[in-house]
Design a protein around this motif. Structure first.
Motif, PDB file in Angstrom:
ATOM      1  N   LEU A  72      -9.634  -7.385   3.317  1.00  0.00           N
ATOM      2  CA  LEU A  72      -8.786  -8.163   4.240  1.00  0.00           C
ATOM      3  C   LEU A  72      -7.551  -7.397   4.696  1.00  0.00           C
ATOM      4  O   LEU A  72      -6.827  -7.852   5.558  1.00  0.00           O
ATOM      5  CB  LEU A  72      -8.362  -9.474   3.563  1.00  0.00           C
ATOM      6  N   ARG A  73      -7.312  -6.217   4.121  1.00  0.00           N
ATOM      7  CA  ARG A  73      -6.154  -5.420   4.554  1.00  0.00           C
ATOM      8  C   ARG A  73      -6.619  -4.076   5.127  1.00  0.00           C
ATOM      9  O   ARG A  73      -6.675  -3.907   6.338  1.00  0.00           O
ATOM     10  CB  ARG A  73      -5.177  -5.243   3.379  1.00  0.00           C
ATOM     11  N   ASP A  74      -7.042  -3.129   4.292  1.00  0.00           N
ATOM     12  CA  ASP A  74      -7.476  -1.826   4.818  1.00  0.00           C
ATOM     13  C   ASP A  74      -8.733  -2.022   5.681  1.00  0.00           C
ATOM     14  O   ASP A  74      -8.912  -1.370   6.706  1.00  0.00           O
ATOM     15  CB  ASP A  74      -7.787  -0.851   3.667  1.00  0.00           C
ATOM     16  N   GLY A  75      -9.624  -2.920   5.237  1.00  0.00           N
ATOM     17  CA  GLY A  75     -10.857  -3.177   5.997  1.00  0.00           C
ATOM     18  C   GLY A  75     -10.547  -3.782   7.343  1.00  0.00           C
ATOM     19  O   GLY A  75     -11.025  -3.319   8.385  1.00  0.00           O
ATOM     20  N   ILE A 113       3.057  -7.602  -5.350  1.00  0.00           N
ATOM     21  CA  ILE A 113       3.493  -6.847  -4.169  1.00  0.00           C
ATOM     22  C   ILE A 113       3.006  -5.411  -4.337  1.00  0.00           C
ATOM     23  O   ILE A 113       3.184  -4.807  -5.403  1.00  0.00           O
ATOM     24  CB  ILE A 113       5.034  -6.865  -4.004  1.00  0.00           C
ATOM     25  N   HIS A 114       2.381  -4.912  -3.283  1.00  0.00           N
ATOM     26  CA  HIS A 114       1.902  -3.524  -3.276  1.00  0.00           C
ATOM     27  C   HIS A 114       2.758  -2.770  -2.269  1.00  0.00           C
ATOM     28  O   HIS A 114       2.678  -3.026  -1.068  1.00  0.00           O
ATOM     29  CB  HIS A 114       0.421  -3.527  -2.850  1.00  0.00           C
ATOM     30  N   THR A 115       3.590  -1.899  -2.762  1.00  0.00           N
ATOM     31  CA  THR A 115       4.499  -1.196  -1.857  1.00  0.00           C
ATOM     32  C   THR A 115       4.202   0.310  -1.900  1.00  0.00           C
ATOM     33  O   THR A 115       3.865   0.847  -2.953  1.00  0.00           O
ATOM     34  CB  THR A 115       5.978  -1.546  -2.190  1.00  0.00           C
ATOM     35  N   TRP A 151       2.700   0.409  -6.954  1.00  0.00           N
ATOM     36  CA  TRP A 151       3.298   1.414  -6.071  1.00  0.00           C
ATOM     37  C   TRP A 151       2.247   2.477  -5.735  1.00  0.00           C
ATOM     38  O   TRP A 151       1.520   2.942  -6.620  1.00  0.00           O
ATOM     39  CB  TRP A 151       4.512   2.082  -6.724  1.00  0.00           C
ATOM     40  N   SER A 152       2.160   2.821  -4.431  1.00  0.00           N
ATOM     41  CA  SER A 152       1.204   3.844  -3.989  1.00  0.00           C
ATOM     42  C   SER A 152       1.926   5.052  -3.430  1.00  0.00           C
ATOM     43  O   SER A 152       2.842   4.912  -2.605  1.00  0.00           O
ATOM     44  CB  SER A 152       0.311   3.304  -2.869  1.00  0.00           C
ATOM     45  N   ALA A 153       1.463   6.242  -3.846  1.00  0.00           N
ATOM     46  CA  ALA A 153       1.948   7.501  -3.276  1.00  0.00           C
ATOM     47  C   ALA A 153       1.000   7.845  -2.128  1.00  0.00           C
ATOM     48  O   ALA A 153      -0.053   8.463  -2.363  1.00  0.00           O
ATOM     49  CB  ALA A 153       1.905   8.584  -4.336  1.00  0.00           C
ATOM     50  N   GLU A 154       1.328   7.410  -0.926  1.00  0.00           N
ATOM     51  CA  GLU A 154       0.400   7.647   0.177  1.00  0.00           C
ATOM     52  C   GLU A 154       0.170   9.150   0.344  1.00  0.00           C
ATOM     53  O   GLU A 154       1.093   9.947   0.233  1.00  0.00           O
ATOM     54  CB  GLU A 154       0.955   7.044   1.484  1.00  0.00           C
ATOM     55  N   ASP A 155      -1.085   9.509   0.598  1.00  0.00           N
ATOM     56  CA  ASP A 155      -1.496  10.908   0.749  1.00  0.00           C
ATOM     57  C   ASP A 155      -1.272  11.703  -0.550  1.00  0.00           C
ATOM     58  O   ASP A 155      -0.939  12.899  -0.521  1.00  0.00           O
ATOM     59  CB  ASP A 155      -0.744  11.566   1.922  1.00  0.00           C
ATOM     60  N   ILE A 214      -0.026   2.094 -10.676  1.00  0.00           N
ATOM     61  CA  ILE A 214       0.262   3.285  -9.859  1.00  0.00           C
ATOM     62  C   ILE A 214      -1.027   3.694  -9.159  1.00  0.00           C
ATOM     63  O   ILE A 214      -2.041   3.988  -9.805  1.00  0.00           O
ATOM     64  CB  ILE A 214       0.747   4.467 -10.744  1.00  0.00           C
ATOM     65  N   ASN A 215      -0.976   3.671  -7.830  1.00  0.00           N
ATOM     66  CA  ASN A 215      -2.159   4.009  -7.043  1.00  0.00           C
ATOM     67  C   ASN A 215      -1.977   5.402  -6.437  1.00  0.00           C
ATOM     68  O   ASN A 215      -0.935   5.691  -5.843  1.00  0.00           O
ATOM     69  CB  ASN A 215      -2.311   2.952  -5.939  1.00  0.00           C
ATOM     70  N   LEU A 216      -2.994   6.251  -6.615  1.00  0.00           N
ATOM     71  CA  LEU A 216      -2.914   7.610  -6.063  1.00  0.00           C
ATOM     72  C   LEU A 216      -4.028   7.786  -5.030  1.00  0.00           C
ATOM     73  O   LEU A 216      -5.134   8.257  -5.350  1.00  0.00           O
ATOM     74  CB  LEU A 216      -3.056   8.651  -7.192  1.00  0.00           C
ATOM     75  N   PRO A 217      -3.750   7.391  -3.780  1.00  0.00           N
ATOM     76  CA  PRO A 217      -4.832   7.361  -2.785  1.00  0.00           C
ATOM     77  C   PRO A 217      -5.206   8.722  -2.217  1.00  0.00           C
ATOM     78  O   PRO A 217      -4.355   9.604  -2.077  1.00  0.00           O
ATOM     79  CB  PRO A 217      -4.255   6.501  -1.651  1.00  0.00           C
ATOM     80  N   ASP A 218      -6.494   8.832  -1.896  1.00  0.00           N
ATOM     81  CA  ASP A 218      -6.965   9.949  -1.075  1.00  0.00           C
ATOM     82  C   ASP A 218      -6.981   9.402   0.360  1.00  0.00           C
ATOM     83  O   ASP A 218      -8.026   9.082   0.915  1.00  0.00           O
ATOM     84  CB  ASP A 218      -8.361  10.385  -1.530  1.00  0.00           C
ATOM     85  N   THR A 219      -5.787   9.316   0.914  1.00  0.00           N
ATOM     86  CA  THR A 219      -5.563   8.615   2.183  1.00  0.00           C
ATOM     87  C   THR A 219      -6.411   9.162   3.325  1.00  0.00           C
ATOM     88  O   THR A 219      -6.858   8.421   4.195  1.00  0.00           O
ATOM     89  CB  THR A 219      -4.060   8.719   2.538  1.00  0.00           C
ATOM     90  N   VAL A 220      -6.608  10.481   3.333  1.00  0.00           N
ATOM     91  CA  VAL A 220      -7.311  11.082   4.473  1.00  0.00           C
ATOM     92  C   VAL A 220      -8.729  11.536   4.108  1.00  0.00           C
ATOM     93  O   VAL A 220      -9.368  12.265   4.860  1.00  0.00           O
ATOM     94  CB  VAL A 220      -6.503  12.276   5.060  1.00  0.00           C
ATOM     95  N   VAL A 254      -7.422   4.012  -8.186  1.00  0.00           N
ATOM     96  CA  VAL A 254      -8.025   4.915  -7.189  1.00  0.00           C
ATOM     97  C   VAL A 254      -8.149   4.187  -5.849  1.00  0.00           C
ATOM     98  O   VAL A 254      -8.359   2.975  -5.814  1.00  0.00           O
ATOM     99  CB  VAL A 254      -9.429   5.390  -7.626  1.00  0.00           C
ATOM    100  N   HIS A 255      -8.019   4.951  -4.775  1.00  0.00           N
ATOM    101  CA  HIS A 255      -8.130   4.387  -3.422  1.00  0.00           C
ATOM    102  C   HIS A 255      -8.643   5.531  -2.546  1.00  0.00           C
ATOM    103  O   HIS A 255      -7.904   6.466  -2.252  1.00  0.00           O
ATOM    104  CB  HIS A 255      -6.747   3.903  -2.967  1.00  0.00           C
ATOM    105  N   CYS A 256      -9.928   5.486  -2.178  1.00  0.00           N
ATOM    106  CA  CYS A 256     -10.526   6.644  -1.509  1.00  0.00           C
ATOM    107  C   CYS A 256     -11.074   6.300  -0.134  1.00  0.00           C
ATOM    108  O   CYS A 256     -11.781   5.302   0.031  1.00  0.00           O
ATOM    109  CB  CYS A 256     -11.661   7.197  -2.363  1.00  0.00           C
ATOM    110  N   HIS A 257     -10.770   7.169   0.813  1.00  0.00           N
ATOM    111  CA  HIS A 257     -11.342   7.030   2.163  1.00  0.00           C
ATOM    112  C   HIS A 257     -12.540   7.967   2.295  1.00  0.00           C
ATOM    113  O   HIS A 257     -12.682   8.946   1.565  1.00  0.00           O
ATOM    114  CB  HIS A 257     -10.262   7.256   3.221  1.00  0.00           C
ATOM    115  N   ASN A 258     -13.384   7.646   3.289  1.00  0.00           N
ATOM    116  CA  ASN A 258     -14.725   8.233   3.306  1.00  0.00           C
ATOM    117  C   ASN A 258     -14.930   9.301   4.378  1.00  0.00           C
ATOM    118  O   ASN A 258     -16.046   9.501   4.837  1.00  0.00           O
ATOM    119  CB  ASN A 258     -15.735   7.092   3.497  1.00  0.00           C
TER     120      ASN A 258
HETATM  121  O1  KIV Z   1      -5.052   4.912   2.380  1.00  0.00           O
HETATM  122  C1  KIV Z   1      -3.915   4.657   1.941  1.00  0.00           C
HETATM  123  O2  KIV Z   1      -3.151   5.520   1.504  1.00  0.00           O
HETATM  124  C2  KIV Z   1      -3.490   3.256   1.966  1.00  0.00           C
HETATM  125  C3  KIV Z   1      -2.199   2.941   1.283  1.00  0.00           C
HETATM  126  C4  KIV Z   1      -1.409   1.958   2.054  1.00  0.00           C
HETATM  127  C5  KIV Z   1      -2.475   2.486  -0.095  1.00  0.00           C
HETATM  128  O3  KIV Z   1      -4.202   2.415   2.458  1.00  0.00           O
END
Ligand code: KIV
Ligand code: ZN
Length: 528
Positions: free
Chosen positions: A21-24, A105-107, A147-151, A175-181, A210-214
């Motif tokens: 409902l958010r990233d999707g 809250i996810h900031t 808390w997320s460290a974007e990228d 603590i979220n460490l995303p693979d944003t790109v 974990v938070h991974c993009h494809n």
């Molecule tokens: O991909 C990303 O880094 C995000 C953050 C907002 C968590 O979606």
């Protein structure tokens, strides 16, 4: 590898954080209406998702309202709202989730050199201070702060460790460490978690996520590698929808863990038999079709076409099946209903497909099923689902499609003669158009003048064969910008198109109330 940050009793339980409902919803074309978001949230909760990221409250009033409503109604899951680092963002997220049983809250803020220099235009020390400020502010509003460290995957390791340590010290619980790109590889991603968890002195005070993009097709592999590196929360979406190439797909991760538990010794709380329906629900709500060969939930995921495979399957299903279709909610037999099927068999079938209808709805659906069975030789599960879903959506409608006659072909202009029932009165119009769909929609516009704009028109065949039902999705934007989606299925694509358009129009009227200015469906009297 060091041991994860969990007590021994639950060290292998991983939390499923769904961000459909958010990233999707953030990806182009996947917008959902308010009602659709509530429906998806309820389903995710029932399916056992641990955390539902319901939206980005500062992004729009619509997002704020949806997150607020979801926070109020969800029974089990934590409800989370996203925010950037600014005070207004954080307060708005806090306001939206405050009624939840378990609010979060996810900031986030970017920590990579390229993001800090070009996007934020800030020096690392200033960013570090913002991390402390954002987490502190969020912690004053709720106890559960992510808390997320974007990228993160393109962030300097020393700086990443400093920011993570500061975020935990300021009160972040996840603590979220995303693979944003979508740039990382499984080995790198795992090593990053091991490095941070070993180097940051207070790492055991938080759950890592974990938070991974494809972008390179490695989102699911990276996700599982992150778990092996000690993460215990997975951020993912149904059908893998999300920014650009999407996010890691929830159903793939959950089934990889379940099927290969010998090598991925983790546990989730997901009721896997609901995965197939979750996929269909999100696909219908977003009008994003699921690719046929999509793992777990694609139409072909459990279909065996070649003779050799079919022969093997008949001898023993383990020859070509590594999961039971039933384990993800796909029924084995899909060709059992026909025109001789009775009410009880139909009721039983619906139960098997996960529907629990009241007597009136059941009767309506049965009548429509019989009408379809008269026109179509084989009735597949998907046909029944389409028919019931449409029935549920349209039972309160003021406008109904009664008759449609379309003239199409090479010698245009194409024309349509349409009869509608509008508040119990019959109206007929003939219109021409640039193609049969345009002619049909022009006839609707002539009988019901309205300013809604057509945002999306999409057709797909529900099942195979030339007599397959066409499922049409129509999305309309009302004058106030409100989006509604209408869906209908019929073996005749034009009839499905007219019905889908009318379903959407009915929804627009229902949202605005029938007496408001410009709200009425004005029936334009007079025959063609
Ligand atoms: O991909 C990303 O880094 C995000 C953050 C907002 C968590 O979606
Ligand atoms: Zn993301």
């Amino acid at each position: 590898m060091s041991s994860p940050n969990f007590s021994s009793s639950d060290k292998n339980r991983v939390l499923i954080f769904d961000t459909t409902l958010r990233d999707g919803e953030q990806c182009p074309g996947a917008t959902m209406t308010f009602e659709e978001k509530l429906e998806v949230a309820d389903f995710l909760d029932e399916m056992g998702v641990d955390i539902i990221e319901a939206g980005f409250p500062i992004a729009s009033d619509g997002d704020f309202e949806a997150v607020t409503a979801i926070a109020k109604r969800i029974k089990n899951a934590t409800v989370c709202g996203l925010s950037r680092a600014g005070a207004k963002d954080i307060d708005r997220a806090g306001e939206a989730v405050k009624h939840a049983k378990r609010p979060r809250i996810h900031t986030f803020i970017s920590t990579s050199p390229v993001h800090m220099k070009y996007k934020l235009q800030k020096e690392p020390d200033a960013v570090l201070q913002m991390v402390i400020d954002q987490v502190t502010r969020a912690r004053n509003l709720v106890a559960d702060v992510e808390w997320s460290a974007e990228d993160a995957t393109r962030t300097d390791h020393d700086f990443l460790c400093r920011t993570v340590e500061a975020a935990i010290k300021a009160g972040a619980t996840t603590i979220n460490l995303p693979d944003t790109v979508g740039y990382s590889t499984p080995d790198e991603y795992r090593a990053m978690f091991e490095m941070v968890r070993n180097r940051v002195p207070n790492a055991d005070k938080a759950i890592f996520s974990v938070h991974c993009h494809n972008d390179l097709g490695m989102a699911v592999a990276n996700t599982i590698a992150g778990l092996m590196g000690g993460a215990r929360q997975i951020e993912c979406t149904i059908n893998g929808i999300g920014e650009r190439a999407g996010n890691a797909a929830l159903e793939e991760i959950v089934m990889a863990i379940k099927t290969r538990n010998d090598v991925f010794p983790f546990e989730t709380g997901i009721e896997t038999t609901m995965l197939n329906r979750a996929s269909k629900l999100v696909s219908a709500a977003t009008s994003f079709p699921v690719q046929y060969n999509k793992a777990i939930v694609g139409r072909n995921a459990f279909a065996h076409e070649s003779g050799i495979h079919q022969d093997g399957m008949l001898k023993n299903n383990q020859t070509y099946e590594i999961m039971l279709p039933e384990s993800v909610g796909v029924s084995k037999t899909s060709l059992v209903m026909g025109k001789h099927s009775g009410r009880n068999a139909f009721k039983d079938k619906l139960k098997g497909l996960g529907y629990d209808l009241g007597e009136n709805q059941l009767e309506d659906a049965f009548v429509r099923f019989k009408a379809l069975a008269d026109r179509k030789k084989h009735i597949y599960d998907e046909d029944i689902e389409a028919l019931v879903d449409e029935n549920i959506a349209t039972r309160e409608d003021r406008v109904k499609v009664l008759n449609l006659l379309v003239v199409a072909g090479t010698n245009g202009p194409q024309s349509a003669v349409l009869t509608l029932d509008i508040d119990g009165q019959h109206h007929t119009r003939q219109s021409t158009g640039n193609g049969p769909v345009d002619a049909t929609f022009n006839a609707i516009q002539a009988m019901i003048p309205h300013a809604a704009k057509l945002e999306l028109y999409q057709v797909h065949a529900v099942t195979e064969g030339t007599d397959a039902q066409a499922e049409v999705s129509v999305r309309l934007a009302g004058e106030d910008g409100r989006l509604v989606t209408g869906r209908a299925a019929d073996p005749d694509t034009m009839v499905a198109s007219a019905k889908a358009y009318i379903v959407a129009l009915n929804k627009l009227t229902a949202h605005r109330g029938v007496t408001g200015e410009g709200a009425r469906l004005h029936a334009h009297h007079g025959a063609a």
